[in-house]
Design an enzyme around this catalytic site. Structure first.
Site, PDB file in Angstrom:
ATOM      1  CD  GLU A 254      35.456 -11.533   9.289  1.00  0.00           C
ATOM      2  OE1 GLU A 254      35.177 -12.720   9.558  1.00  0.00           O
ATOM      3  OE2 GLU A 254      35.855 -10.708  10.136  1.00  0.00           O
ATOM      4  N   GLY A 258      29.192 -11.949   4.841  1.00  0.00           N
ATOM      5  CA  GLY A 258      29.048 -10.765   4.021  1.00  0.00           C
ATOM      6  C   GLY A 258      28.124  -9.778   4.698  1.00  0.00           C
ATOM      7  CB  THR A 285      36.309  -1.559  -2.948  1.00  0.00           C
ATOM      8  OG1 THR A 285      35.397  -2.625  -3.180  1.00  0.00           O
ATOM      9  CG2 THR A 285      36.499  -0.769  -4.223  1.00  0.00           C
ATOM     10  CB  ILE A 488      18.607   0.697 -27.531  1.00  0.00           C
ATOM     11  CG1 ILE A 488      17.165   0.632 -26.984  1.00  0.00           C
ATOM     12  CG2 ILE A 488      18.751   1.832 -28.541  1.00  0.00           C
ATOM     13  CD1 ILE A 488      16.765   1.844 -26.168  1.00  0.00           C
ATOM     14  CG  HIS A 489      24.122   0.767 -27.943  1.00  0.00           C
ATOM     15  ND1 HIS A 489      23.354   1.405 -26.989  1.00  0.00           N
ATOM     16  CD2 HIS A 489      25.107   1.642 -28.280  1.00  0.00           C
ATOM     17  CE1 HIS A 489      23.864   2.599 -26.751  1.00  0.00           C
ATOM     18  NE2 HIS A 489      24.915   2.776 -27.521  1.00  0.00           N
ATOM     19  N   GLY A 490      21.905  -2.996 -29.984  1.00  0.00           N
ATOM     20  CA  GLY A 490      22.014  -4.217 -30.764  1.00  0.00           C
ATOM     21  C   GLY A 490      23.349  -4.910 -30.544  1.00  0.00           C
ATOM     22  CD  GLU A 514      28.241   0.958   0.155  1.00  0.00           C
ATOM     23  OE1 GLU A 514      28.004   0.862   1.374  1.00  0.00           O
ATOM     24  OE2 GLU A 514      29.276   1.480  -0.285  1.00  0.00           O
TER      25      GLU A 514
END
Length: 535
Positions: A254, A258, A285, A488-490, A514
């Site tokens: 609510e 929570g 959800t 790592i992907h920059g 949860e």
């Protein structure tokens, strides 16, 4: 390369376990845990890491690579414990230098070169052939059906396509925990729990929102019904949940309450033939698409009874579309509704975890028939306990979702590192990149293997504490793994054209739903540990 030493790993993790036990007794003797929240929170996470390490010792005995991953994890767990102690030894009830005996082990197996050697393989899972079949089946569906639409769903905040729901239903994805006598696929035992964990990981690897989480809500309602439903209710609802004829949403949280479920304000008032529901639920959800709500409401107006005054209802509703809905209940509907009831849903936009959509749902005199109050007369006032029965397994499932997201992030980061050339060589050849990838491998496999162990415990009717621990540990680890995969992907990691940005924002919700991490650690893990010292 340093050889693995499982005997030393066992000794080191037991040293850490001793510190956890000492602190638990120390805080239990000090009284109310809320008076020492910071240390109590750190203790709960330390305990979760230690139990993960103890579970990994079994995995480490299965081969050389497994032993290396295990030693690396134990060293990592102890290294994470050290700063929690430093300067706070008195609050932990331990002496300064309590971890000194572990220093050489940590130095050897946390060494950058040791981690770097683990960068290129996630290690075997050691699943039985039956579970390998489950893994292959759900992986194929996730790869062929979910992955091609995952980015579209995320970027457009689109609804989950109905063919995904139908496909999962055909595979039995919604009936993994429904007993066979109710047209499900569960025959009890380890197969039920481990099968669910394996399937959830594979679906979540393709998409957290449109994959792994799709089977979570039916799972929660299934467990709640098995815990408290009448035979008539189980016979009516469980086959429908297993076939996806009925899709469920969970309406517990609510706006003002929570994780503090005992404070629920929504009311259920007796009326002819059933109950009238009033109040507002949030973070519901899948609330629009769902056919029923698992609804927790106060049936006893005496608020001093807190959680003992709550009951659970299975609340039928029409299916909604798009990003909001409004329904009016007609007279005679839902087993004799008096008419005039209203239900309105407002979509809550989120940075990730898209596709299922979360809603704030307001109910005004919404009628639900008496036969839909879970447990009947015997279930009045027991809704909190039925909800907990549903959520305990949900925590294990959430850990599996986290592992799936981490695995996807690692695989994308590893491939990108092989392809991306910087300063004349692939970034996969740089020690820093390799050490990051190696630590990802270690954390992912540790979370996965602990999840398997918890599944075995839950199949024996145990493992409630460990389910909370694996959820707390793995979900926090997922934040680090996805962040570093993004790094790592920059610059491309920050671009939506690469899925790694989706993994990052999806992972952030794992420590919130949860059971929010703080509440889970303070009110569940630490409290249960302290209670055990008094038994």
């Amino acid at each position: 390369m340093t050889a693995p030493d499982l005997s030393a790993a066992a000794a080191v993790i037991e040293t850490a376990h001793g510190i956890v036990e000492t602190c638990t007794r120390h805080l239990a003797a000090a009284g109310e845990p809320d008076a020492h929240q910071v240390v109590t929170y750190d203790l709960a996470h330390a305990a979760a890491a230690v139990e993960t390490g103890r579970a990994m010792l079994t995995y480490g005995a299965k081969g050389d690579l497994e032993a290396r991953i295990t030693c690396a994890f134990v060293a990592d767990a102890v290294a994470e414990l050290a700063p929690k102690l430093f300067g706070r030894e008195a609050q932990w009830g331990v002496e300064p230098g309590a971890l000194d005996s572990t220093r050489d082990f940590v130095a050897a197996y946390r060494a950058p070169e040791f981690l770097a050697e683990l960068a290129d393989t996630a290690g075997p899972r050691h699943l039985d052939s039956d579970f390998e079949m489950v893994q292959d089946t759900f992986r194929r569906f996730a790869t062929e059906k979910i992955a091609p639409v995952a980015e579209h769903i995320h970027r457009e905040n689109a609804d989950i396509p109905e063919d995904l729901i139908a496909g999962l239903a055909e595979m039995g994805g919604f009936g993994l925990s429904v007993p066979v006598e109710y047209d499900g696929f569960s025959e009890g035992g380890e197969s039920e729990y481990i099968g669910m964990v394996v399937a959830t990981e594979e679906l979540s690897k393709a998409s957290l929102g449109a994959g792994g989480s799709l089977i979570t809500r039916p799972e929660i309602l299934t467990r709640a019904l098995l815990a408290g439903g009448t035979e008539e209710q189980k016979a009516h609802w469980l086959p429908k949940l297993a076939s996806a004829e009925v899709m469920a949403a969970v309406a517990v949280t609510e706006p003002d309450y929570g994780s503090d479920v005992a404070g629920v304000k929504c009311t259920a008032t007796p009326t002819e033939g059933g109950w009238l529901l009033n109040g507002v639920k949030t973070w519901c959800t899948f609330g629009a698409r769902a056919d029923v709500l698992m609804f927790l409401a106060r049936t006893d107006p005496d608020r001093s009874k807190t959680h003992r005054g709550l009951s659970m209802f299975v609340v039928p509703k029409p299916r909604g579309e798009g990003h909001g809905f409004e329904f009016a209940q007609e007279a005679g509907a839902d087993g004799g509704a008096p008419g005039g009831g209203k239900m309105e849903g407002r979509a809550i936009d989120t940075i990730g975890y898209r596709g299922m959509h979360s809603y704030e749902i307001a109910l005004e005199d919404w009628f639900v028939s008496a036969e839909n109050q879970v447990g009947g007369d015997d279930g009045l006032g027991k809704g909190f306990y039925y909800q907990m029965a549903g959520f305990e397994n949900g925590r294990l499932q959430t850990a599996a979702r986290a592992v799936g997201v981490m695995q996807a992030a690692y695989e994308d980061a590893h491939q990108y590192a092989l392809d991306r050339v910087v300063f004349g060589q692939p970034i996969a050849e740089y020690q820093l990149t390799r050490a990051k990838l190696g630590r990802m491998v270690v954390l992912i496999q540790a979370g996965r293997q602990f999840g398997y162990e918890v599944a075995k415990l839950m199949a024996q009717g145990r493992g409630q504490l460990e389910a909370s621990m694996v959820k707390a540990y793995v979900c926090k680890a997922a934040e680090w793994v996805t962040r570093e995969a993004m790094q790592i992907h920059g610059g491309f990691g920050y671009a939506e054209e690469y899925p790694v940005s989706r993994y990052f924002v999806d992972a952030r919700v794992l420590s919130i739903f949860e059971g929010a991490d703080e509440t889970l650690c303070l009110k569940v893990i630490a409290r249960r540990m302290m209670d055990a010292t008094k038994a």
